[in-house]
Design a protein around this motif. Sequence first.
Motif, PDB file in Angstrom:
ATOM      1  N   MET A   1      91.944   4.638 104.299  1.00  0.00           N
ATOM      2  CA  MET A   1      93.284   5.178 104.238  1.00  0.00           C
ATOM      3  C   MET A   1      94.240   4.154 104.836  1.00  0.00           C
ATOM      4  O   MET A   1      94.069   3.714 105.951  1.00  0.00           O
ATOM      5  CB  MET A   1      93.326   6.485 105.020  1.00  0.00           C
ATOM      6  CG  MET A   1      94.597   7.227 104.855  1.00  0.00           C
ATOM      7  SD  MET A   1      94.569   8.859 105.633  1.00  0.00           S
ATOM      8  CE  MET A   1      93.234   9.616 104.749  1.00  0.00           C
ATOM      9  N   ARG A   2      95.270   3.803 104.086  1.00  0.00           N
ATOM     10  CA  ARG A   2      96.216   2.784 104.520  1.00  0.00           C
ATOM     11  C   ARG A   2      97.465   3.410 105.113  1.00  0.00           C
ATOM     12  O   ARG A   2      98.071   4.269 104.515  1.00  0.00           O
ATOM     13  CB  ARG A   2      96.607   1.927 103.326  1.00  0.00           C
ATOM     14  CG  ARG A   2      97.452   0.759 103.706  1.00  0.00           C
ATOM     15  CD  ARG A   2      97.775  -0.082 102.494  1.00  0.00           C
ATOM     16  NE  ARG A   2      99.150  -0.481 102.656  1.00  0.00           N
ATOM     17  CZ  ARG A   2     100.038  -0.513 101.710  1.00  0.00           C
ATOM     18  NH1 ARG A   2      99.735  -0.170 100.507  1.00  0.00           N
ATOM     19  NH2 ARG A   2     101.262  -0.903 101.956  1.00  0.00           N
ATOM     20  N   GLU A  18     100.218   6.560 102.379  1.00  0.00           N
ATOM     21  CA  GLU A  18     100.440   6.474 100.937  1.00  0.00           C
ATOM     22  C   GLU A  18      99.523   7.352 100.109  1.00  0.00           C
ATOM     23  O   GLU A  18      99.934   7.909  99.095  1.00  0.00           O
ATOM     24  CB  GLU A  18     100.274   5.025 100.470  1.00  0.00           C
ATOM     25  CG  GLU A  18     101.572   4.327 100.306  1.00  0.00           C
ATOM     26  CD  GLU A  18     101.410   2.950  99.683  1.00  0.00           C
ATOM     27  OE1 GLU A  18     100.475   2.728  98.885  1.00  0.00           O
ATOM     28  OE2 GLU A  18     102.240   2.100 100.007  1.00  0.00           O
ATOM     29  N   GLU A  19      98.288   7.470 100.519  1.00  0.00           N
ATOM     30  CA  GLU A  19      97.328   8.252  99.744  1.00  0.00           C
ATOM     31  C   GLU A  19      97.712   9.727  99.654  1.00  0.00           C
ATOM     32  O   GLU A  19      97.317  10.421  98.738  1.00  0.00           O
ATOM     33  CB  GLU A  19      95.916   8.117 100.334  1.00  0.00           C
ATOM     34  CG  GLU A  19      95.286   6.764 100.111  1.00  0.00           C
ATOM     35  CD  GLU A  19      95.801   5.683 101.072  1.00  0.00           C
ATOM     36  OE1 GLU A  19      96.546   6.001 102.038  1.00  0.00           O
ATOM     37  OE2 GLU A  19      95.473   4.513 100.838  1.00  0.00           O
ATOM     38  N   ARG A  20      98.473  10.215 100.618  1.00  0.00           N
ATOM     39  CA  ARG A  20      98.895  11.619 100.616  1.00  0.00           C
ATOM     40  C   ARG A  20     100.269  11.828  99.991  1.00  0.00           C
ATOM     41  O   ARG A  20     100.613  12.935  99.604  1.00  0.00           O
ATOM     42  CB  ARG A  20      98.938  12.159 102.046  1.00  0.00           C
ATOM     43  CG  ARG A  20      97.591  12.289 102.691  1.00  0.00           C
ATOM     44  CD  ARG A  20      97.747  12.983 104.038  1.00  0.00           C
ATOM     45  NE  ARG A  20      96.775  12.468 104.966  1.00  0.00           N
ATOM     46  CZ  ARG A  20      96.959  12.355 106.265  1.00  0.00           C
ATOM     47  NH1 ARG A  20      98.096  12.734 106.822  1.00  0.00           N
ATOM     48  NH2 ARG A  20      96.027  11.875 107.039  1.00  0.00           N
ATOM     49  N   ARG A  43     100.515   3.136  92.199  1.00  0.00           N
ATOM     50  CA  ARG A  43     100.239   4.558  91.968  1.00  0.00           C
ATOM     51  C   ARG A  43     101.513   5.383  91.871  1.00  0.00           C
ATOM     52  O   ARG A  43     101.510   6.566  92.153  1.00  0.00           O
ATOM     53  CB  ARG A  43      99.331   5.080  93.070  1.00  0.00           C
ATOM     54  CG  ARG A  43      97.967   4.412  93.011  1.00  0.00           C
ATOM     55  CD  ARG A  43      96.986   4.791  94.057  1.00  0.00           C
ATOM     56  NE  ARG A  43      97.394   5.787  95.010  1.00  0.00           N
ATOM     57  CZ  ARG A  43      96.709   6.110  96.071  1.00  0.00           C
ATOM     58  NH1 ARG A  43      95.564   5.501  96.308  1.00  0.00           N
ATOM     59  NH2 ARG A  43      97.125   7.021  96.905  1.00  0.00           N
ATOM     60  N   LYS A  46     106.423   6.009  96.009  1.00  0.00           N
ATOM     61  CA  LYS A  46     105.960   6.513  97.304  1.00  0.00           C
ATOM     62  C   LYS A  46     107.073   6.335  98.324  1.00  0.00           C
ATOM     63  O   LYS A  46     107.872   5.406  98.250  1.00  0.00           O
ATOM     64  CB  LYS A  46     104.721   5.748  97.793  1.00  0.00           C
ATOM     65  CG  LYS A  46     103.545   5.762  96.829  1.00  0.00           C
ATOM     66  CD  LYS A  46     102.926   7.127  96.733  1.00  0.00           C
ATOM     67  CE  LYS A  46     101.735   7.115  95.788  1.00  0.00           C
ATOM     68  NZ  LYS A  46     101.079   8.388  95.701  1.00  0.00           N
TER      69      LYS A  46
END
Length: 90
Positions: A1-2, A18-20, A43, A46
């Motif tokens: 997770m970044r 970012e992943e969320r 993706r 964001k």
Amino acid sequence: MRTEKVPSSGPSCAVIVEERCTGCGTCISICSYGAIGLRETARGGKAAVDLTLCRGDGLCGSFCATGAIEFQESSRRDIFQQIDDAVARA
């Protein structure tokens, strides 16, 4: 997770996971300081925080439906505990 952790203007600046992040823009509209904007990633759009403007008041994090906003010096659990304490005193 970044997560984006960089030197900031305050001890509790917002950090976007970012992943969320879904790029919904709620945090942008709620930020009193204009510290959050959208940036394009591989993706999609964001949220991104301008750490020179962020004052770490936590408002954006309290409105983030996905929990994508964290704070450099506080965990989500710490923030929710502070809210619970404030409500208990009210």
